[in-house]
Design an enzyme around this catalytic site. Structure first.
Site, PDB file in Angstrom:
ATOM      1  N   SER A  88       0.679  -0.760  -0.038  1.00 20.66           N
ATOM      2  CA  SER A  88       0.241   0.086   0.301  1.00 20.66           C
ATOM      3  C   SER A  88       1.171   1.522  -0.212  1.00 20.66           C
ATOM      4  O   SER A  88       1.976   1.451  -0.504  1.00 20.66           O
ATOM      5  CB  SER A  88      -0.653   0.010   1.300  1.00 20.66           C
TER       6      SER A  88
ATOM      7  N   ASP B 270      -8.983  -3.941  -6.092  1.00 22.44           N
ATOM      8  CA  ASP B 270      -8.251  -3.252  -4.736  1.00 22.44           C
ATOM      9  C   ASP B 270      -9.608  -1.857  -4.536  1.00 22.44           C
ATOM     10  O   ASP B 270      -9.109  -1.233  -5.634  1.00 22.44           O
ATOM     11  CB  ASP B 270      -6.882  -3.337  -4.703  1.00 22.44           C
TER      12      ASP B 270
ATOM     13  N   HIS C   5      -7.171  -5.935  -0.667  1.00 20.16           N
ATOM     14  CA  HIS C   5      -6.573  -4.413  -1.146  1.00 20.16           C
ATOM     15  C   HIS C   5      -4.973  -5.884  -0.870  1.00 20.16           C
ATOM     16  O   HIS C   5      -4.740  -6.961   0.100  1.00 20.16           O
ATOM     17  CB  HIS C   5      -6.133  -3.616   0.558  1.00 20.16           C
TER      18      HIS C   5
END
Length: 514
Positions: free
Chosen positions: A230, A455, A483
């Site tokens: 991320s 995502d 995610h």
């Protein structure tokens, strides 16, 4: 001119920690074991004399759990002026289980603001698979401003509750409503400056990337091996831009597009969460316990009605907190990070339709790492600090209007509660120093980028964009929900990542994993 909507919900935590076990309140037991003894001489190759005291420091490791040891690394407060002061970086290490490591593997769980120490100490197997645990010393660290490192500090728990959960009076978006948000943001910023010991100006991704090179050096590695999730992809790409010649094996999973403005980031994420919410709704409607009926569009319409009702008449929790539409949206977002959490969302929405917000508050609390009225870390404070420094506020009124129109069209359920005309960073004590630009990392070894097609937090297009920007970028596509892509049960992705880290086998660019 109204301020562009600042990033409010985005990139908050990665899927490696959002799991059913965690949502159920699973505790992790830490047993103290004899301290591991492996150490290496610092790598100071090419380091200037001014920085040698930092890169040449000897680390004192202490046992901090089964198979784990911890240390503290001293870094410059400001890499542009190394004599201006120092900060501490907390580091945890899990030694390679086969005893012959290929080197250190630094990890970052995202955020910005998530604790890398907690990730490895409490959730090692969520962070990396067995193959990487076997062949690498797996390193977790708290970036500057985060957790056990020199940290951003703002509010105590009661004040944080008021900041996150209090609902302004008046009509959403009115002058009365906005003035209360502005005052709240100003009070928060003042508290952060007062309680953070002078570090706020230096809580930036570029400074943190330079910290990572220091960690590489003091751990004795000539090249950086790194797995970033991320926001950790932006941190890793920034490192590669600064130190392309020191890139070893980098995997960037669930990427952020470094070139995307804060307005576009917020807009794209809103659309991404709407898409994930529709996927959840389709799944919910197939179950016997779903509180919605009819088509996906019917279900989304009913959910919009629930959000609007909470906005008009907030639901009261047993602890006295009121759940309006903003907190309900936070609960929804928290559950959409991982498909494993969808059943919790079904329960939360079913109960909310009956007037009970307790499960929805559990989801919102999990998002903020809140339990029993206390906050387990400073992730929210650090998140805001990094974003206020990293993202220039440069949107024009025309761009703002286009963003609102696009959100209303593509994310009609999410849009009313996604952004605000109030700039949450307008009162920050320092102007942003970050620059949104393409990162190419010319001269770096191959860098693997993983994108998941639906995502919600880091939409797939961002991974495509980052892989294209990087001169040596290699894209892996995971087809699915949730995610991030590695260590999520997709053998194709996992095998490719682990072959790259362990054997140096670069995946085929464009590999698609169904």
């Amino acid at each position: 001119m109204s301020a562009a909507p600042r990033i409010r919900r985005l990139i908050a935590v990665t899927g490696v920690v959002v799991t059913l076990a965690a949502l159920a309140g699973c505790a992790f037991k830490v047993d103290v074991a004899p301290s591991p003894t492996r150490s290496a001489e610092p790598d100071t190759t090419g380091i200037s004399e001014e920085l040698l005291p930092f890169y040449g420091q000897e680390l004192a490791w202490n046992a901090c759990g089964t198979g784990l040891d911890c240390t503290t690394v001293t870094a410059p407060l400001d890499w542009n002026n190394p004599s201006a002061g120092e900060i501490d970086l907390a580091v945890v290490r899990h030694l390679a289980t086969d005893g012959e490591p290929l080197g250190s593997l630094l990890t970052n769980p995202g955020g910005p603001g998530a604790s890398g120490v907690a990730l490895i100490r409490d959730s090692l197997s969520f962070a990396v698979g067995d193959a990487l645990q076997s062949d690498y010393d797996v390193i977790g660290f708290d970036p500057r401003g985060v957790g056990e490192s020199s940290a951003v500090r703002c509010f105590d728990a009661p004040d944080m509750d008021r900041y996150l959960f209090d609902i302004p009076t008046g009509t959403r978006g009115s002058a009365e409503w906005n003035s209360q948000l502005e005052a709240r943001n100003a009070t928060f910023a003042q508290a952060c400056e007062a309680n953070s010991d002078g570090i706020l100006q230096f809580i930036t991704t570029e400074q943190s990337a330079r910290d990572m090179d220091l960690l590489r050096g003091v751990l004795g590695d000539e090249k950086l091996n790194y797995l970033g999730y991320s926001y950790g992809t932006f941190l890793g790409a920034t490192y590669a831009q600064l130190f392309p010649e020191r890139v070893g094996r980098l995997v960037l999973d669930g990427a952020i597009d470094p070139e995307t403005s804060q307005l576009d980031v917020s807009t794209t994420q809103g659309i991404g969460f709407e898409s994930a919410l529709r996927a959840y709704m389709a799944s919910c409607l197939q179950g016997s316990d779903c509180p919605f009926t009819g088509t996906v569009d019917d279900g989304m319409s009913d959910l919009s009605t629930l959000l609007a009702s909470a906005d008009r008449n907030p639901l009261v929790n047993a602890d006295g907190r009121r759940m309006g539409a903003d907190s309900m949206m936070t609960a929804i977002v928290a559950a959409l990070y991982s498909q494993d959490s969808w059943s919790y969302l079904t329960t939360a929405l079913s109960d909310a339709l009956q007037g009970d917000p307790s499960v929805a508050f559990q989801l919102a609390d999990f998002y903020y790492n809140r339990s029993g009225g206390a906050y387990s870390d400073n992730s929210t404070e650090a998140f805001i600090a990094y974003n206020c420094m990293d993202y220039p506020d440069d949107a024009t009124p025309e761009q703002e209007a286009a963003s609102k129109a696009l959100l209303a069209e593509r994310a009609p359920t999410v849009a009313p509660y996604w952004s605000s005309d109030v700039d949450s960073c307008a009162s920050w004590p320092f102007p942003p120093s970050g620059e949104r630009k393409a990162l190419t990392a010319q001269g770096a070894a191959p860098i693997v980028v993983i994108g998941t097609t639906n995502d919600p937090a880091t939409p797939y297009d961002w991974s495509v964009a980052l892989a294209d920007q990087l001169a040596s970028g290699v894209l892996i596509t995971r087809v699915g929900e949730g995610h991030t892509g590695y260590n999520k049960g997709n053998t194709c992705v996992d095998d490719a990542v682990e072959a790259y880290f362990v054997d140096g086998t670069v995946p085929q660019d464009g590999l698609r994993c169904e």
